[in-house]
Design a protein around this motif. Structure first.
Motif, mmCIF file in Angstrom:
data_model
loop_
_atom_site.group_PDB
_atom_site.id
_atom_site.type_symbol
_atom_site.label_atom_id
_atom_site.label_comp_id
_atom_site.label_asym_id
_atom_site.label_seq_id
_atom_site.Cartn_x
_atom_site.Cartn_y
_atom_site.Cartn_z
ATOM 1 N N ASN A 195 23.187 50.413 37.334
ATOM 2 C CA ASN A 195 24.463 50.927 37.213
ATOM 3 C C ASN A 195 24.899 51.238 35.689
ATOM 4 O OD1 ASN A 195 27.791 50.123 36.281
ATOM 5 N ND2 ASN A 195 27.499 51.633 38.187
ATOM 6 N N ILE A 196 25.455 52.441 35.050
ATOM 7 C CA ILE A 196 25.836 52.695 33.798
ATOM 8 C C ILE A 196 27.192 52.750 33.860
ATOM 9 C CG2 ILE A 196 24.914 55.170 33.970
ATOM 10 C CD1 ILE A 196 24.784 53.062 30.609
ATOM 11 N N PRO A 197 27.993 52.082 33.254
ATOM 12 C CA PRO A 197 29.287 52.234 33.314
ATOM 13 C C PRO A 197 30.270 52.929 31.974
ATOM 14 C CG PRO A 197 29.074 50.133 32.399
ATOM 15 C CD PRO A 197 27.780 50.835 32.551
ATOM 16 N N SER A 228 23.799 54.613 39.682
ATOM 17 C CA SER A 228 25.297 54.482 40.197
ATOM 18 C C SER A 228 25.851 54.549 38.666
ATOM 19 C CB SER A 228 25.701 53.515 40.707
ATOM 20 O OG SER A 228 25.730 52.271 40.139
ATOM 21 N N ALA A 229 27.368 54.790 38.733
ATOM 22 C CA ALA A 229 28.212 54.905 37.524
ATOM 23 C C ALA A 229 29.567 54.424 37.647
ATOM 24 C CB ALA A 229 28.172 56.478 37.076
ATOM 25 N N ALA A 230 30.239 54.024 36.699
ATOM 26 C CA ALA A 230 31.608 53.553 36.891
ATOM 27 C C ALA A 230 32.490 54.478 36.136
ATOM 28 C CB ALA A 230 31.659 51.993 36.614
ATOM 29 N N ARG A 283 26.109 57.089 43.556
ATOM 30 C CA ARG A 283 27.241 56.200 43.757
ATOM 31 C C ARG A 283 28.311 56.028 42.730
ATOM 32 N NH1 ARG A 283 24.787 51.043 45.871
ATOM 33 N NH2 ARG A 283 25.035 52.209 48.117
ATOM 34 N N ILE A 284 29.422 55.931 42.981
ATOM 35 C CA ILE A 284 30.484 55.831 41.807
ATOM 36 C C ILE A 284 31.362 54.721 42.366
ATOM 37 C CG2 ILE A 284 32.412 56.995 40.708
ATOM 38 C CD1 ILE A 284 31.024 59.630 41.053
ATOM 39 N N TYR A 285 31.446 53.788 41.077
ATOM 40 C CA TYR A 285 32.545 52.625 41.267
ATOM 41 C C TYR A 285 33.842 53.247 40.319
ATOM 42 C CZ TYR A 285 28.724 49.800 42.432
ATOM 43 O OH TYR A 285 27.790 49.173 43.303
#
Length: 309
Positions: A195-197, A228-230, A283-285
């Motif tokens: 994940n990279i936010p 995924s990313a946020a 995927r997205i948070y």
């Protein structure tokens, strides 16, 4: 495209507030409810005060039935690896196998000072994270009836029964961040998701490339890891609703519009997410900062998600 709800309870939220969001997210079809692992508000008074992430998730596990649950991300500085492995396994069993473990090195010095938690230098924090990942996954992978040993620089495990086991054979591990070398290497060794936010498209593309290279170098298929990313969420049917939601979290619309693709009207968000999807985001948070506004996540689920699935 998979969408998950992600909250920041240290900014001010009770267990009941978090449960309401998790249950709403479950009923609206989001795949997961995640929460941060922090003990100190980064702005404002944070009233009524922090809630422990794994205590909270244990409660939510018993009051939901299908939505996956996890941390974005647990700080390796907060807990010893053995007790953390026990907590994660217990919540996984309580949820019927719905837990995912996001684990990071820790970064917020002030919360460590505020709650008497040691905060070693960055290099040591990464060393401890590496050893914790080895120990926790080693516990999971040790067959029942056998014992686990580990001799590291910071942690030693002797003759552990490696119990309890989680309900899942191996709960998904999420590793994230923008580090150029150690972060991709840890993801390649331990993670099922990277994940990279809160970054722009260029930063995201560069970091995804580093992780793919590390995964390949480790002998894994690049597609064996989820990318995924946020992003902060501030959606509205029109500019007035967007402005109202921005004001509720003390942010400026223009600032957020320039920094997050999930800010704007549904049509605007769909257009702005397109290059991130093309860059490999699977995927997205959605960082939901106003937990009282359940209509917000409903709007996104009904007006945005159907256009991206």
């Amino acid at each position: 495209m998979d969408f998950r709800v992600f909250v920041e309870p240290q900014q001010g939220a009770t267990y009941a507030d978090q449960l309401a969001v998790a249950q709403a997210a479950e009923s609206l079809g989001y795949s997961a409810f995640f929460r941060s692992d922090h003990y100190l508000a980064m702005a404002g008074d944070g009233l009524p005060g922090p809630t422990d992430s794994w205590v909270t998730l244990g409660g939510i596990a018993r009051e939901t039935s299908t939505i996956r649950l996890g941390t974005m991300v647990t700080s390796a500085t907060f807990r010893h690896p053995g007790p953390l492995a026990i907590a994660v396994a217990q919540v996984d069993e309580m949820s019927g196998g719905r837990v995912e473990l996001g684990l990071g090195a820790g970064w917020f010095a002030e919360e460590h000072e505020a709650y008497a938690i040691p905060f070693p230098p960055l290099g040591e924090r990464f060393d401890r994270l590496d050893e914790q990942l080895q120990i926790i996954t080693g516990f999971w992978d040790t067959p029942v009836g056998e014992h686990f040993d580990f001799a590291g620089t910071h942690y030693t495990v002797k003759n552990s029964p490696a119990l309890p086991k989680p309900a899942q054979a191996h709960p998904p591990v999420i590793i994230g961040g923008g580090g150029a070398k150690r972060t991709p290497a840890l993801a390649a060794r331990f993670a099922s998701e990277f994940n990279i936010p809160f970054v722009d498209i260029d930063t995201l593309t560069t970091q995804f490339g580093r992780v793919r290279a590390a995964v390949t170098a480790a002998g894994r298929a690049p597609e064996s890891i989820t990318y995924s990313a946020a992003f902060v969420l501030c959606a509205g049917k029109d500019d007035a609703e967007i402005a109202r939601r921005a004001a509720a979290i003390g942010r400026e619309v223009d600032e957020m519009r320039g920094n997050s693709p999930t800010v704007g009207t549904p049509a605007e968000i769909v257009d702005k997410l397109a290059p991130f999807v093309a860059a490999g985001v699977e995927r997205i948070y959605l960082q939901v900062l106003d937990m009282a506004d359940l209509d917000h996540i409903e709007l996104f689920s009904t007006e945005v998600i159907p256009q991206l699935r």
